[in-house]
Design a protein around this motif. Sequence first.
Motif, PDB file in Angstrom:
ATOM      1  N   LEU A 104      33.828 -41.232  -2.426  1.00  0.00           N
ATOM      2  CA  LEU A 104      34.104 -40.184  -3.410  1.00  0.00           C
ATOM      3  C   LEU A 104      33.886 -38.799  -2.826  1.00  0.00           C
ATOM      4  CD1 LEU A 104      32.813 -41.177  -6.974  1.00  0.00           C
ATOM      5  CD2 LEU A 104      35.112 -40.496  -6.305  1.00  0.00           C
ATOM      6  N   ARG A 105      34.900 -37.958  -2.953  1.00  0.00           N
ATOM      7  CA  ARG A 105      34.826 -36.571  -2.484  1.00  0.00           C
ATOM      8  C   ARG A 105      34.762 -35.586  -3.653  1.00  0.00           C
ATOM      9  NH1 ARG A 105      35.976 -35.502   2.634  1.00  0.00           N
ATOM     10  NH2 ARG A 105      36.767 -33.427   2.076  1.00  0.00           N
ATOM     11  N   GLU A 106      35.427 -35.914  -4.737  1.00  0.00           N
ATOM     12  CA  GLU A 106      35.405 -35.053  -5.919  1.00  0.00           C
ATOM     13  C   GLU A 106      35.169 -35.894  -7.161  1.00  0.00           C
ATOM     14  OE1 GLU A 106      38.737 -32.451  -6.254  1.00  0.00           O
ATOM     15  OE2 GLU A 106      38.589 -31.705  -4.196  1.00  0.00           O
ATOM     16  N   LEU A 107      34.204 -35.444  -8.000  1.00  0.00           N
ATOM     17  CA  LEU A 107      33.864 -36.156  -9.230  1.00  0.00           C
ATOM     18  C   LEU A 107      33.757 -35.134 -10.357  1.00  0.00           C
ATOM     19  CD1 LEU A 107      33.017 -38.692 -10.779  1.00  0.00           C
ATOM     20  CD2 LEU A 107      30.659 -38.284  -9.994  1.00  0.00           C
ATOM     21  N   PHE A 108      34.653 -35.245 -11.337  1.00  0.00           N
ATOM     22  CA  PHE A 108      34.654 -34.333 -12.484  1.00  0.00           C
ATOM     23  C   PHE A 108      34.167 -35.102 -13.709  1.00  0.00           C
ATOM     24  CE2 PHE A 108      38.043 -30.927 -11.275  1.00  0.00           C
ATOM     25  CZ  PHE A 108      37.389 -30.713 -10.071  1.00  0.00           C
ATOM     26  N   LEU A 109      32.986 -34.696 -14.211  1.00  0.00           N
ATOM     27  CA  LEU A 109      32.413 -35.296 -15.417  1.00  0.00           C
ATOM     28  C   LEU A 109      32.128 -34.223 -16.464  1.00  0.00           C
ATOM     29  CD1 LEU A 109      29.914 -37.752 -13.670  1.00  0.00           C
ATOM     30  CD2 LEU A 109      32.055 -38.381 -14.793  1.00  0.00           C
ATOM     31  N   ASP A 110      32.773 -33.085 -16.352  1.00  0.00           N
ATOM     32  CA  ASP A 110      32.530 -31.985 -17.284  1.00  0.00           C
ATOM     33  C   ASP A 110      33.132 -32.273 -18.655  1.00  0.00           C
ATOM     34  OD1 ASP A 110      35.418 -30.196 -17.046  1.00  0.00           O
ATOM     35  OD2 ASP A 110      34.905 -31.523 -15.386  1.00  0.00           O
ATOM     36  N   HIS A 111      32.608 -31.542 -19.676  1.00  0.00           N
ATOM     37  CA  HIS A 111      33.090 -31.676 -21.053  1.00  0.00           C
ATOM     38  C   HIS A 111      32.956 -33.117 -21.552  1.00  0.00           C
ATOM     39  CE1 HIS A 111      34.998 -27.884 -19.726  1.00  0.00           C
ATOM     40  NE2 HIS A 111      34.856 -27.508 -20.981  1.00  0.00           N
ATOM     41  N   ASN A 112      31.733 -33.655 -21.391  1.00  0.00           N
ATOM     42  CA  ASN A 112      31.401 -34.968 -21.929  1.00  0.00           C
ATOM     43  C   ASN A 112      30.114 -34.842 -22.750  1.00  0.00           C
ATOM     44  OD1 ASN A 112      33.201 -37.405 -20.989  1.00  0.00           O
ATOM     45  ND2 ASN A 112      33.112 -36.017 -19.233  1.00  0.00           N
ATOM     46  N   ASP A 113      29.424 -35.980 -22.983  1.00  0.00           N
ATOM     47  CA  ASP A 113      28.194 -35.992 -23.787  1.00  0.00           C
ATOM     48  C   ASP A 113      26.994 -36.439 -22.971  1.00  0.00           C
ATOM     49  OD1 ASP A 113      29.592 -35.185 -26.093  1.00  0.00           O
ATOM     50  OD2 ASP A 113      30.190 -37.245 -26.535  1.00  0.00           O
ATOM     51  N   LEU A 114      26.989 -36.160 -21.682  1.00  0.00           N
ATOM     52  CA  LEU A 114      25.882 -36.567 -20.811  1.00  0.00           C
ATOM     53  C   LEU A 114      24.657 -35.689 -21.069  1.00  0.00           C
ATOM     54  CD1 LEU A 114      27.909 -37.007 -17.488  1.00  0.00           C
ATOM     55  CD2 LEU A 114      27.053 -38.834 -18.965  1.00  0.00           C
ATOM     56  N   LYS A 115      23.466 -36.336 -21.133  1.00  0.00           N
ATOM     57  CA  LYS A 115      22.215 -35.612 -21.355  1.00  0.00           C
ATOM     58  C   LYS A 115      21.370 -35.529 -20.086  1.00  0.00           C
ATOM     59  CE  LYS A 115      21.937 -36.751 -26.262  1.00  0.00           C
ATOM     60  NZ  LYS A 115      21.126 -37.409 -27.343  1.00  0.00           N
ATOM     61  N   SER A 116      21.812 -36.214 -19.052  1.00  0.00           N
ATOM     62  CA  SER A 116      21.103 -36.158 -17.771  1.00  0.00           C
ATOM     63  C   SER A 116      22.094 -36.361 -16.633  1.00  0.00           C
ATOM     64  CB  SER A 116      20.000 -37.217 -17.714  1.00  0.00           C
ATOM     65  OG  SER A 116      20.574 -38.519 -17.838  1.00  0.00           O
ATOM     66  N   ILE A 117      21.628 -36.087 -15.424  1.00  0.00           N
ATOM     67  CA  ILE A 117      22.493 -36.296 -14.250  1.00  0.00           C
ATOM     68  C   ILE A 117      22.745 -37.798 -14.093  1.00  0.00           C
ATOM     69  CG2 ILE A 117      22.738 -35.917 -11.777  1.00  0.00           C
ATOM     70  CD1 ILE A 117      22.569 -33.341 -13.341  1.00  0.00           C
ATOM     71  N   PRO A 118      24.006 -38.238 -13.984  1.00  0.00           N
ATOM     72  CA  PRO A 118      24.289 -39.681 -13.852  1.00  0.00           C
ATOM     73  C   PRO A 118      23.602 -40.280 -12.627  1.00  0.00           C
ATOM     74  CG  PRO A 118      26.300 -38.460 -14.299  1.00  0.00           C
ATOM     75  CD  PRO A 118      25.241 -37.443 -14.015  1.00  0.00           C
ATOM     76  N   PRO A 119      23.152 -41.517 -12.702  1.00  0.00           N
ATOM     77  CA  PRO A 119      22.508 -42.162 -11.546  1.00  0.00           C
ATOM     78  C   PRO A 119      23.495 -42.408 -10.413  1.00  0.00           C
ATOM     79  CG  PRO A 119      22.865 -43.750 -13.312  1.00  0.00           C
ATOM     80  CD  PRO A 119      23.208 -42.402 -13.872  1.00  0.00           C
ATOM     81  N   GLY A 120      22.977 -42.322  -9.194  1.00  0.00           N
ATOM     82  CA  GLY A 120      23.794 -42.631  -8.020  1.00  0.00           C
ATOM     83  C   GLY A 120      24.412 -41.426  -7.345  1.00  0.00           C
ATOM     84  N   ILE A 121      24.225 -40.219  -7.920  1.00  0.00           N
ATOM     85  CA  ILE A 121      24.839 -39.029  -7.317  1.00  0.00           C
ATOM     86  C   ILE A 121      24.296 -38.797  -5.906  1.00  0.00           C
ATOM     87  CG2 ILE A 121      25.106 -36.525  -7.494  1.00  0.00           C
ATOM     88  CD1 ILE A 121      26.774 -38.029  -9.518  1.00  0.00           C
ATOM     89  N   GLN A 122      22.982 -38.994  -5.735  1.00  0.00           N
ATOM     90  CA  GLN A 122      22.381 -38.739  -4.414  1.00  0.00           C
ATOM     91  C   GLN A 122      22.849 -39.729  -3.365  1.00  0.00           C
ATOM     92  OE1 GLN A 122      20.833 -40.034  -6.962  1.00  0.00           O
ATOM     93  NE2 GLN A 122      19.545 -41.745  -6.331  1.00  0.00           N
ATOM     94  N   GLU A 123      23.470 -40.836  -3.803  1.00  0.00           N
ATOM     95  CA  GLU A 123      23.974 -41.841  -2.857  1.00  0.00           C
ATOM     96  C   GLU A 123      25.399 -41.539  -2.386  1.00  0.00           C
ATOM     97  OE1 GLU A 123      22.075 -44.168  -1.706  1.00  0.00           O
ATOM     98  OE2 GLU A 123      20.396 -43.753  -3.063  1.00  0.00           O
TER      99      GLU A 123
END
Length: 689
Positions: free
Chosen positions: A600-619
């Motif tokens: 993954l090079r680009e991940l767009f998760l904007d304009h959702n209902d997330l309350k925390s940083i999704p798991p696995g980003i640091q990986e």
Amino acid sequence: MKHAVLFCLILLIIFQTDCERSEHGTGKQRRRIHQRRLRKSSSLHHRANKQLGNQQTAAAAEATLPITNSDYSVEENLESLLSPLGVESSYNVLPGKKGHCFVKGMIMYNNAVWSPEPCITCLCSNGRVLCDETVCHPKTCPYTIKPEGECCPICSDAVSYSLLSGRTLNDKTEFSGDSSEQREFTNMLHKQVKPPQMEMDQVVIKEALQSKEEEEDIKEHMEHKKETSVPTTLHSDEERVEGKLRPEEERRSARQPLYHGRGEEEDDDEESEGEREKEEEDAIRGDVFRMSPRLMPGTPRGRPRLPGSCALSYKTISCIHAAFTQIPPITAPEVTSLELAGNSIISIPDEAFNGLPNLERLDLSRNNITSSGIGPKAFKVLKKLMRLNMDGNNLVHIPSELPSTLEELKINDNNLQAIDEESLSDLNQLVTLELEGNNLSEINVNPLAFKSLKSLSYLRLGKNKFRIIPQGLPASIEELYLENNQIEEITEICFNHTRKINMIVLRYNKIEENRIAPLAWINQENLESIDLSYNKLYHVPSYLPKSLLHLVLIGNQIERIPGYVFGHMEPGLEYLYLSFNRLSDDGVNLVSFYGAYHSLRELFLDHNDLKSIPPGIQEMKALHFLRLNNNKIRNILPEQICNVEEDEDSALEHLHLENNYIKTREISSYAFSCIRLYSSIVLKPQKIK
């Protein structure tokens, strides 16, 4: 007196030579300065892009990666970041045609060469347009002229200059196609040297010519004069002013055509003045198809006579927004492009293009042309036509007997009601077909309609009424656009024969994830990009193609990313866009991105209902661009983005966290420790509780 005149001529030659050399040197220096400025501006532009957080900067870092065309691109980045909250972006993020260039509404294929303007040649090189201007070598001769259609001047003298221009040196009327500089130079020559009053034949014999080409031109002219027995005489300015020209010479000079082809016959004596004036009037009327004999095919080549509202640029005649109601009768065998967009043309008779047999590009867009108004043989004479644009007319079916040489056909925004088996039967060289904005559906499009299109790679059928994927797509298809239809399902047989397909756009349809057959496209080996934005998806679809690199799911109602949904992909998903959905913390877990962590090079998760940083980003070791703005995130823990135990720098270049509920003063100093440039992190503004 003779010595004084000779001395003046020598000084004039030296002055002209020095001017040409200095202009050439100055031109070179100007080009070098311009190139340095371009390099400098591109460098500054690149730095600015990195600070603005452009997703394209990351994608363009390696030449092997596809270039995305996002609404968060360089040109629109600031506008999109400063747009009102909650306003949906169009997010056009799929890449363009691989290696192709988009120039003035036309698609130029890779390695295509064309000339947008005289003396400028452009090349499409892997999606980039490279243009070069013809550089002329300096001339050391005293007089130069620039022939029609040529880029560089050629050597000449006063006599050959008058022959090539078709006028006497003393004629004060403007030379056709000559520049003001040439006219000033000629006038200056008149003042310094008065040509003797003698026959042209004698002048030619006595003058020393500069090149063999000019000698041949003069010989042909002399032979032609002997055949016609019509003497041509040079006259001084004083004689013309004082009225010493004989009446018959004045009439012959007045009747002389504005443009001459080589070896043109003098037929004026056989015509009366009334007939000639009527022919010239007919030649420029927009509603008459009778042509002057001089403009009929077979006449010598020369600059064509055009209606006053048309313009000629190199080999292109442009009559845009000229208020024509009919095709203007023009005879110009050298012309390869005709633009008639934005008129009120309603019909195309059989003889409309008889005078333009070498057309390669024809633009008839935005007129009122009807199917019944097109003659059965209207396009038959165009044996070299490659591009035909009939967008924005009133066609109800595809014109018959189109040239088999066509490579691009556009009939967008018409009223097409059907495509039968014979509509496209002869177009086996067609590469691009655009039929958007019509009334087409699976009911009125014959499954065999595309059978003969062996070379078709680019097909646009958006803004129609299809409920399923059209049947009978050619095996050569690479890009398929079906946005803004009413498609509800994707069956197993839709793409059975399209093994080369690379991109599918299905934005704005009615597709649900359970209506996508498991074997619809999972075994496609070349399918890299799918756009399913603004459909009725509640989950990220399973059974996606193994070869998928781009997945666009913006504007659905997606609540969950199922585990291992990307696990079967090779080499792995690179671009995932999930903006404007309903993702929550419960819908994303550690296995949601399994199989894409390394790619993954680009991940767009904007304009959702997330309350925390999704798991696995640091990986995600290859991640360059992460959008988490406009969610409900309240805090950022040190280990959610950066792995504290590792000392390696993150690949993140753009991180967007604005418009959440984050208290920036409470963010740990280790939260972004792995990110090399803090300027790539956007934290403000934040929402207030």
